[in-house]
Motif scaffolding. Sequence first.
Motif, PDB file in Angstrom:
ATOM      1  N   ARG A  52       0.839  -1.185  -0.011  1.00 17.27           N
ATOM      2  CA  ARG A  52       0.075  -0.147   0.044  1.00 17.27           C
ATOM      3  C   ARG A  52       0.836   1.156  -0.081  1.00 17.27           C
ATOM      4  O   ARG A  52       0.765   2.323  -0.735  1.00 17.27           O
ATOM      5  CB  ARG A  52      -0.789  -0.033   1.137  1.00 17.27           C
ATOM      6  CG  ARG A  52      -1.969  -1.015   1.160  1.00 17.27           C
ATOM      7  CD  ARG A  52      -2.931  -1.088   2.356  1.00 17.27           C
ATOM      8  NE  ARG A  52      -3.423   0.049   2.605  1.00 17.27           N
ATOM      9  CZ  ARG A  52      -3.894   0.507   4.001  1.00 17.27           C
ATOM     10  NH1 ARG A  52      -3.855  -0.343   4.791  1.00 17.27           N
ATOM     11  NH2 ARG A  52      -4.504   1.618   4.049  1.00 17.27           N
ATOM     12  N   ALA A  53       1.929   1.062   0.756  1.00 20.64           N
ATOM     13  CA  ALA A  53       2.778   2.487   0.811  1.00 20.64           C
ATOM     14  C   ALA A  53       3.606   2.700  -0.547  1.00 20.64           C
ATOM     15  O   ALA A  53       3.313   3.809  -1.307  1.00 20.64           O
ATOM     16  CB  ALA A  53       3.794   2.151   1.799  1.00 20.64           C
ATOM     17  N   ASP A  59       4.386   6.764  -8.001  1.00 17.24           N
ATOM     18  CA  ASP A  59       4.308   7.892  -8.951  1.00 17.24           C
ATOM     19  C   ASP A  59       5.214   9.110  -8.510  1.00 17.24           C
ATOM     20  O   ASP A  59       6.107   9.540  -9.387  1.00 17.24           O
ATOM     21  CB  ASP A  59       3.000   8.218  -9.392  1.00 17.24           C
ATOM     22  CG  ASP A  59       2.173   7.391 -10.436  1.00 17.24           C
ATOM     23  OD1 ASP A  59       2.910   6.426 -11.096  1.00 17.24           O
ATOM     24  OD2 ASP A  59       1.103   7.353 -10.328  1.00 17.24           O
ATOM     25  N   GLY A  60       5.227   9.364  -7.371  1.00 19.96           N
ATOM     26  CA  GLY A  60       5.886  10.187  -6.589  1.00 19.96           C
ATOM     27  C   GLY A  60       7.446  10.136  -6.589  1.00 19.96           C
ATOM     28  O   GLY A  60       8.206  11.024  -6.972  1.00 19.96           O
ATOM     29  N   ILE A  61       7.875   8.880  -6.458  1.00 19.23           N
ATOM     30  CA  ILE A  61       9.134   8.644  -6.447  1.00 19.23           C
ATOM     31  C   ILE A  61       9.643   8.578  -7.775  1.00 19.23           C
ATOM     32  O   ILE A  61      10.796   9.054  -8.014  1.00 19.23           O
ATOM     33  CB  ILE A  61       9.182   7.110  -5.998  1.00 19.23           C
ATOM     34  CG1 ILE A  61       8.905   7.057  -4.303  1.00 19.23           C
ATOM     35  CG2 ILE A  61      10.598   6.505  -6.061  1.00 19.23           C
ATOM     36  CD1 ILE A  61       9.094   5.557  -3.868  1.00 19.23           C
ATOM     37  N   CYS A  86       8.242  10.351   0.857  1.00 23.72           N
ATOM     38  CA  CYS A  86       7.601   8.820   1.181  1.00 23.72           C
ATOM     39  C   CYS A  86       7.077   8.859   2.811  1.00 23.72           C
ATOM     40  O   CYS A  86       5.927   8.732   2.908  1.00 23.72           O
ATOM     41  CB  CYS A  86       8.580   8.011   1.245  1.00 23.72           C
ATOM     42  SG  CYS A  86       9.348   7.367  -0.654  1.00 23.72           S
ATOM     43  N   ARG A  87       7.757   9.453   3.583  1.00 26.85           N
ATOM     44  CA  ARG A  87       7.507   9.533   5.191  1.00 26.85           C
ATOM     45  C   ARG A  87       6.261  10.407   5.207  1.00 26.85           C
ATOM     46  O   ARG A  87       5.098   9.843   5.954  1.00 26.85           O
ATOM     47  CB  ARG A  87       8.236  10.087   5.799  1.00 26.85           C
ATOM     48  CG  ARG A  87       9.451   9.333   6.498  1.00 26.85           C
ATOM     49  CD  ARG A  87      10.427  10.109   7.316  1.00 26.85           C
ATOM     50  NE  ARG A  87      11.938   9.378   7.263  1.00 26.85           N
ATOM     51  CZ  ARG A  87      12.831   9.902   6.720  1.00 26.85           C
ATOM     52  NH1 ARG A  87      12.742  10.951   5.747  1.00 26.85           N
ATOM     53  NH2 ARG A  87      13.867   9.419   6.593  1.00 26.85           N
ATOM     54  N   ALA A  88       6.012  11.376   4.407  1.00 29.30           N
ATOM     55  CA  ALA A  88       4.933  12.356   4.377  1.00 29.30           C
ATOM     56  C   ALA A  88       3.545  11.744   3.889  1.00 29.30           C
ATOM     57  O   ALA A  88       2.569  11.596   4.221  1.00 29.30           O
ATOM     58  CB  ALA A  88       5.363  13.733   3.743  1.00 29.30           C
ATOM     59  N   ARG A  89       3.886  11.008   2.989  1.00 27.72           N
ATOM     60  CA  ARG A  89       2.936  10.424   2.122  1.00 27.72           C
ATOM     61  C   ARG A  89       2.200   9.281   2.862  1.00 27.72           C
ATOM     62  O   ARG A  89       1.121   8.838   2.772  1.00 27.72           O
ATOM     63  CB  ARG A  89       3.445   9.798   0.798  1.00 27.72           C
ATOM     64  CG  ARG A  89       2.378   9.387  -0.156  1.00 27.72           C
ATOM     65  CD  ARG A  89       1.549  10.699  -0.635  1.00 27.72           C
ATOM     66  NE  ARG A  89       0.725   9.985  -1.775  1.00 27.72           N
ATOM     67  CZ  ARG A  89      -0.658  10.076  -1.711  1.00 27.72           C
ATOM     68  NH1 ARG A  89      -1.493  10.747  -0.934  1.00 27.72           N
ATOM     69  NH2 ARG A  89      -1.426   9.400  -2.791  1.00 27.72           N
ATOM     70  N   LEU A 107      13.359   3.573  -0.678  1.00 18.35           N
ATOM     71  CA  LEU A 107      14.520   4.250  -1.189  1.00 18.35           C
ATOM     72  C   LEU A 107      15.467   3.521  -2.298  1.00 18.35           C
ATOM     73  O   LEU A 107      16.162   3.835  -3.086  1.00 18.35           O
ATOM     74  CB  LEU A 107      15.389   4.831  -0.383  1.00 18.35           C
ATOM     75  CG  LEU A 107      15.059   5.842   0.710  1.00 18.35           C
ATOM     76  CD1 LEU A 107      15.594   6.341   1.866  1.00 18.35           C
ATOM     77  CD2 LEU A 107      14.608   7.144  -0.094  1.00 18.35           C
ATOM     78  N   ALA A 108      15.475   2.061  -1.903  1.00 17.77           N
ATOM     79  CA  ALA A 108      16.045   1.061  -2.921  1.00 17.77           C
ATOM     80  C   ALA A 108      15.493   1.040  -4.192  1.00 17.77           C
ATOM     81  O   ALA A 108      16.069   0.933  -5.130  1.00 17.77           O
ATOM     82  CB  ALA A 108      16.302  -0.270  -2.218  1.00 17.77           C
ATOM     83  N   TYR A 109      13.904   1.231  -4.045  1.00 18.54           N
ATOM     84  CA  TYR A 109      13.230   1.467  -5.221  1.00 18.54           C
ATOM     85  C   TYR A 109      13.663   2.608  -6.105  1.00 18.54           C
ATOM     86  O   TYR A 109      13.956   2.553  -7.355  1.00 18.54           O
ATOM     87  CB  TYR A 109      11.795   1.186  -4.871  1.00 18.54           C
ATOM     88  CG  TYR A 109      10.976   1.222  -6.129  1.00 18.54           C
ATOM     89  CD1 TYR A 109      10.560   0.591  -7.148  1.00 18.54           C
ATOM     90  CD2 TYR A 109      10.254   2.661  -6.442  1.00 18.54           C
ATOM     91  CE1 TYR A 109       9.973   0.699  -8.077  1.00 18.54           C
ATOM     92  CE2 TYR A 109       9.471   2.704  -7.547  1.00 18.54           C
ATOM     93  CZ  TYR A 109       9.136   1.811  -8.291  1.00 18.54           C
ATOM     94  OH  TYR A 109       8.387   2.140  -9.502  1.00 18.54           O
TER      95      TYR A 109
END
Length: 173
Positions: A52-53, A59-61, A86-89, A107-109
């Motif tokens: 889910r995360a 898309d943002g990443i 990512c944390r904020a989302r 972050l690895a992604y």
Amino acid sequence: VDRLVEVVDWRSGEVFNGPEAFLDMLRHWGAIGSNATSVSVEPSHVTRDQARAMSRCRDGIRILTFLARCDGEFHLSEREVIGNYCRARCDGYDEIESVDYDLASMLAYADRQSPDRGVFFGCLDRVVSQADSGRHVRLIANSAAALIDADGVISDAEFDYANELRSVVADFM
């Protein structure tokens, strides 16, 4: 290892003065333990929350990674901005319930991504078309601004694509 002079991260192009500087960076990002002297990659099980995360952030990443790489380098400071996004989302952002997530794998992604112009605009269009309140769009726009400033140098490509992003999201700002 004691004869290595520098380590180059082939994904980002970043040069580390010796293996210890590279291991320090991995320790800082939580990719290895604090006492580790080598790196091993083990497969991990993807939980429902992690899926889910990733769905919330994918898309943002990709948008932010495109901007980070469009000057030819991907700096740790830019990676940190992606981590903050990512944390904020995922931490209860936009009145959506929080999910448990593994930031290191997200972050690895990002590290594995090399999105092109088409992916950048495709992800941006998808984010804008799915926006309800516009908070996600604004988060991406604010993260993009922080990312472009993160390494202290704004290339022509970064400037141009940041302007493209601003024009697409202007109605939400």
